[in-house]
Structures are given as C-alpha cells and as structure tokens.
Write an enzyme that holds these catalytic residues in place. Sequence first.
Site, mmCIF file in Angstrom:
data_model
loop_
_atom_site.group_PDB
_atom_site.id
_atom_site.type_symbol
_atom_site.label_atom_id
_atom_site.label_comp_id
_atom_site.label_asym_id
_atom_site.label_seq_id
_atom_site.Cartn_x
_atom_site.Cartn_y
_atom_site.Cartn_z
ATOM 1 N N GLU A 1 19.264 25.919 -3.588
ATOM 2 C CA GLU A 1 18.676 24.647 -4.016
ATOM 3 C C GLU A 1 18.030 24.787 -5.390
ATOM 4 O O GLU A 1 18.098 23.875 -6.213
ATOM 5 C CB GLU A 1 17.663 24.158 -2.980
ATOM 6 C CG GLU A 1 18.341 23.663 -1.701
ATOM 7 C CD GLU A 1 17.361 23.263 -0.618
ATOM 8 O OE1 GLU A 1 17.510 22.158 -0.064
ATOM 9 O OE2 GLU A 1 16.451 24.068 -0.307
ATOM 10 N N GLY B 1 16.918 27.743 0.091
ATOM 11 C CA GLY B 1 16.140 27.306 -1.061
ATOM 12 C C GLY B 1 16.535 27.984 -2.349
ATOM 13 O O GLY B 1 16.330 27.437 -3.438
#
Length: 246
Positions: free
Chosen positions: A96, A93
């Site tokens: 991301e 993440g």
Amino acid sequence: MNRPHARNSLGKVFVNELFSALEQLRFDEKVRVVVFKSEVKGVFCAGADLKERAKMDDAEVGHFVKRLRNLMDEIAALPVPTIAAIDGYALGGGLELALACDLRVAASSAKMGLIETTRGLLPGAGGTQRLPRCVGIGLAKELIFTGRQIDGQQAFSMGLVNHTVPQNNEGDAAYQRALTLAKEILPQAPFAVKMGKLAINRGMEVDIASGMAIEGMCYAQNIPTRDRQEGMAAFREKRPPQFIGK
C-alpha cells in the site's frame, strides 16, 4: 526505511517517524524527487506490525488503521514525484505504501501482495482503492480475494510496477534503477513536473471534461514562470535549459 528487527513493519513509532519525514520533505523546495527504499536487505516493508496490533483493542485498531490510511494519503500528496524501490518483500501495508508512490521499480525476485485476507483482514490503508486504479478492477479483486503474492516480473506484466530488474549481489538493483529514473526527472522543470502530477492525480478522479478544466488551471499557473521563459529561450538558442523551479 530501516527497522531491521521488525522487517520495516509499520508500528506506531515507525509511522510517526514517516510522518515527520514527510513533513520535512513537503516544505523543502530543494527536493525534486523522493525515492522510498529499504536499508533492510530482502525486505521493502512487511506491512503492519501485527505483534503490536495484537495488543490493541478494537477502538485502537480502528484509530491506528485510519492513521495508516492518512500516512499513505500524505505520501500520495507529496508535490514532487515519488518512486518506490522494491528490492524485497512488499506485503500488505508495505505494498500500500508503494501504491501511494507515483512510480514503482521492483527487483524481479521481489515479492508483493495485499495478503490481508489470509490474516482475516482486508486492505485498510488504500489498497482496495489504489490497486484497481493501477492494474484494473478484475486483477485487483483477484489479488485481494486470494491474498496472492507475486514476483517483480509478474507485477511488471500486469502494470503494477513501471520497471523490473534482475537482483544484484548487493540486493539493491531496484534502488539503482530508481535512481536512474530519478536522474531522468531531475533536469526537467520542477514546477511543470509538479503541475503535471497535480493535473494527473486530480484529473483521474473526475470525468474527462472536468479533468480538462483541471489541466487548464494547472497550465495557467505554469505560464508566468521563469522556467517556461527559460525553456522557450533555450529552444531558440539551441542550448540545454537551466531550470530553477520558479
């Protein structure tokens, strides 16, 4: 970002704080560039808080991952340019989040990767969509299928980051380079920059003819601005323009 005890991992409270910060930034007309950086040395963002995740049932996991996906979409939708300053680990993440930014700068020693498959997962906060748009389908598949971690220089060579710099003693070389990049953007006409971002983002999702129409609509919005008139006047008068964002 400053969650040192958890390496800036994306837990519930931290995610809520990021949403709140984004809400303030979105409506602050004085903001022209946003730089995402870490106050935790050696880490940008370690990804999801897996200790917290382990306590969730399946329904809670699905709901939280959807919220993470929404967070990344909110970052991508900020009207001003965004820069991720990656001075350390950006995994799962964390990468991301960086991918949701417009521009990325990394220290050559930084480590990046969508490592979800090594944990029995797959990227769920935009990684399967934004990485191939950034580096191409083949490379994105290889990186996601293998869960491989790459350093800043490798990331630069494949187009994942815009710039890579040697790390300094303070551990903030990427942040310093990001500030330099931000200072290049700041003097430019704010509304024109916003419209340029919107035209690129929307245009990349459609065929080129539709993209040209989007560009035309964005350009039309810029025509009546005072900044466009100022830019033309400054050119005629051979002086630097003084843009006001209107």
